[in-house]
Design an enzyme around this catalytic site. Structure first.
Site, PDB file in Angstrom:
ATOM      1  CD  GLU A 161      -9.158  -2.303  -1.465  1.00  0.00           C
ATOM      2  OE1 GLU A 161      -9.180  -2.285  -0.218  1.00  0.00           O
ATOM      3  OE2 GLU A 161      -8.946  -3.336  -2.122  1.00  0.00           O
ATOM      4  CG  ASP A 217      -1.723  -1.264   1.381  1.00  0.00           C
ATOM      5  OD1 ASP A 217      -2.126  -1.848   0.365  1.00  0.00           O
ATOM      6  OD2 ASP A 217      -1.918  -1.693   2.528  1.00  0.00           O
TER       7      ASP A 217
END
Length: 535
Positions: free
Chosen positions: A189, A17
Site C-alpha cells: 500500500e 502517513d
C-alpha cells in the site's frame, strides 16, 4: 556533524502517513486525519528540525463531508506535491473499511498557496486507497494507488495500479496497469513514485500498520515495470527490532534538499510498553538516506531501524525552537485555535460557536459520544505520554439527557468522560462515563448510581494522564482540586486496544464535549482550556 540534531518524532501525536514536498527553501508535510475535521494536517519547516502546523485544506463541504463515516475512516494517506506553480493534494475519503469490500473514493484538489482556498475536488477512482500523484519530467502525470480485491481466495491487497492523468484536466485516461505486487511481506500500500538517473523508484508500505510494518523500495527503467526490489527490500522498518524506541516504522515519502541530500519521513509509534499500546497513535519521524554507487538509496550504515536523532541538512545554520509544551486558550478569538479539531461535520456552526457568547467556546448539545454524525466535541491531540488538561465549564442541564464536560477520546467506542448532568434526586451532578472498546459501544459508570451533587455556578474539570493511567478531578469556584477515587485505564485509548483493534488508526485526543439527547441543543459554555505536557 552539526551540534543540533533532529529529534524524532518530528510531528508528535497522531500524525500518520506523511507525504513531504519541498518548494524552494520550504518543506511541507501532509498527514492523515481520518474522521477528524478539517481534513489533512499540513506542517511547514525551513530546516527539517522545527515544524509548525499551518493549514488543514479540506475545510468545506464540497471538499469533505464525513457524516456517517465509521471510526478510522475518512482521510487516509494524503499525497502532497508541487508542480507547474501549484500544490496538488491527493486524498482518499474512506466510507467503509470493515468486511470484504472497501468503499474508498480518491480525489485531487489544487491551490497556488499552501494555506489558500483549495479548488473543488476532481474525482479520480475508487479502486483502492493510498493514492499519489507523480509528475514526470516529460510533463506527463501519473496516478498510483493500491488495488483492493474483495474476492474469496484472492489477496486483499491486489497490487499497485498505475494510470495516466490528463495534465490539464487531471482526468484519468488510458489503461489501468498493475505494476507491482510487493515483496514476500505482502499487504502492499502507500505507493509513491520518483525518478532519478533514468530509473523510476516505487516506494510502498507493507506488512500492515502494526509491528510488522515496513517501507519497501523497488525500481525499474520503465514506469510500468517490471520492478526489482532493493537489496535490503525494506529501507526503513522496526519489525525485527522489538527494542527500538520508534516502533511500527513504515509508510513514508522522501524529499531532496537544495544541496542534494535525501531525507525520508515515515510513520512510527512509541508504545507504553515493549510493543504494547500506543495512545499517541502513529506519529511522523524522519531519517537520512544516502545514495550509493549501485544507484539505490540506503539507510545510514545499511541499518533500516529508525533513529531517534538525525543530523539536519548540511550547510544550514540550524537552531532549535522549543516546541510549546503548554497551551492556554481563553477563547477570546472568533477563530478556533489551530490545534483543535472536531468530528466529521462540515458545518461547524451546528456544533459550536465562538461568537454567540464572546470569550467562551459554546458547544451546542448534540448526539452521543458514540454518534457518527453530529457530535459536539472539540479536542486536540495528545502529544506526550504524560499531560494535564483542564477546562472551566458553565452549564445548567435541565434533565439527565443533557451532559457536558471534559473528555479523553480515541473513538466512538473508546473514551473516558467527566461530565456534568442532572439527576431527579440530586439536581445538577458530576459523573464519569467510560467506554473501553466494547463492540456495541456500551459504557460503564465508575460512580455507579451515586453521582456527585453540584451547586450552581462554574466548575473546573481536570484530567491527569500518567502513561497508562488517568485520574479525573474537579473544583468548585476557586476551591482546591478534588481528585475522584478512580484510576482509569488510559491505554484503552489506543490503536491496539478493544474489539477490532487491527482496524484502529488514529490517536488519543483530549477536549470538550456536550450532548443533548432530547434534541433541544442545550448550550454548554467553556471559558478556557489548558493543556500541559509533563516530563
Amino acid at each position: 556533524m552539526a551540534d543540533i540534531q533532529i529529534q524524532n518524532p518530528i510531528l508528535p501525536g497522531f500524525n500518520p502517513d506523511p507525504s513531504i514536498c519541498r518548494v524552494g527553501n520550504d518543506y511541507y508535510i501532509a498527514t492523515s486525519t481520518f474522521e477528524w475535521y478539517p481534513g489533512v494536517q499540513i506542517h511547514h519547516s525551513t530546516d527539517l528540525v522545527n515544524w509548525t502546523l499551518i493549514a488543514r485544506p479540506l475545510n468545506r463541504p464540497d471538499l469533505l463531508d464525513m457524516r456517517g463515516n465509521p471510526d478510522s475512516c475518512g482521510i487516509w494517506a494524503p499525497c502532497l506535491t508541487h508542480s507547474d506553480g501549484r500544490f496538488y493534494l491527493v486524498y482518499t475519503d474512506v466510507k467503509r473499511h470493515s468486511g470484504d469490500a472497501k468503499d474508498v473514493h480518491n480525489y485531487i484538489t489544487t491551490c497556488e498557496k499552501i494555506d489558500g482556498d483549495w479548488s473543488a475536488p476532481i474525482y479520480i477512482n475508487s479502486s483502492g486507497f493510498d493514492p499519489s500523484l507523480f509528475h514526470d519530467d516529460d510533463g506527463r502525470k501519473w496516478f498510483v494507488n493500491m488495488l483492493w480485491d474483495y474476492r474469496p481466495g484472492k489477496p486483499k491487497f491486489g497490487g499497485i495500479v498505475l494510470q495516466e492523468l490528463d495534465a490539464k484536466s487531471l482526468k484519468p485516461f488510458g489503461p489501468v496497469r498493475n505494476i507491482f505486487h510487493g515483496s514476500e511481506l505482502g499487504m502492499e500500500e502507500g505507493p509513491h513514485l520518483y525518478k532519478r538517473n533514468g530509473y523510476y523508484y516505487l516506494l510502498t508500505a507493507e506488512g500492515g500498520t502494526e509491528y510488522n510494518h515496513a517501507s519497501t523500495l523497488a525500481r525499474s527503467r520503465d514506469i510500468a515495470g517490471p520492478y526489482e526490489l532493493h537489496p535490503l527490500t525494506h529501507i526503513v522498518t522496526s519489525r525485527s527490532n522489538p527494542q527500538a524506541h520508534l516502533q511500527r516504522a513504515g509508510h513514508g515519502d522522501w524529499v531532496e534538499t537544495l544541496e542534494g541530500e535525501t531525507f525520508f519521513v515515515h510513520l512510527c509509534s512509541r508504545p507504553l510498553r515493549n510493543r504494547g499500546r500506543s495512545p499517541l497513535g502513529r506519529e511522523t519521524a524522519i531519517q537520512r538516506l544516502e545514495w550509493r554507487d549501485d544507484g539505490w538509496p540506503w539507510p545510514l550504515e545499511g541499518d533500516p531501524t529508525p533513529r531517534v536523532e538525525v543530523a539536519p541538512p548540511t550547510g544550514l545554520d540550524v537552531s532549535r525552537t522549543p516546541q510549546p509544551r503548554e497551551q492556554h486558550c481563553d477563547f477570546s478569538s472568533s477563530q478556533l485555535p489551530i490545534d483543535f479539531q472536531w468530528l466529521r461535520m462540515p458545518y461547524p456552526e451546528e456544533l459550536f460557536s465562538l461568537t454567540e457568547r464572546p470569550g467562551y467556546l459554546r458547544l451546542f448539545g448534540r448526539e452521543s459520544l458514540g454518534s457518527l454524525f453530529r457530535s459536539a466535541l472539540v479536542a486536540r491531540r495528545q502529544q506526550a505520554l504524560c499531560y494535564t488538561a483542564t477546562t472551566t465549564l458553565e452549564f445548567e442541564p435541565e434533565h439527565f439527557q443533557q451532559m457536558a464536560g471534559l473528555v479523553c477520546y480515541y473513538n466512538s467506542r473508546k473514551y473516558h468522560y467527566l461530565y456534568v448532568s442532572h439527576d431527579e434526586q440530586l439536581g445538577r451532578c458530576l459523573a464519569i462515563m467510560s467506554c473501553e472498546g466494547d463492540a456495541n459501544g456500551h459504557a460503564r459508570y465508575p460512580l455507579g448510581e451515586s453521582p456527585i451533587a453540584l451547586p450552581d455556578g462554574p466548575i473546573r474539570l481536570r484530567a491527569d494522564v500518567q502513561f497508562e493511567h488517568l485520574y479525573f478531578s474537579y473544583a468548585l469556584s476557586n476551591d482546591d482540586w478534588r481528585r475522584l477515587p478512580f484510576k482509569l485505564e488510559y491505554s484503552w485509548l489506543s490503536d491496539e486496544a478493544g474489539t477490532g483493534a487491527g482496524n484502529n488508526f488514529t490517536g488519543a485526543f483530549v477536549g470538550m464535549a456536550a450532548q443533548d439527547l432530547a434534541g433541544t441543543a442545550q448550550p454548554a459554555d467553556f471559558a478556557d482550556f489548558h493543556y500541559q505536557e509533563l516530563s
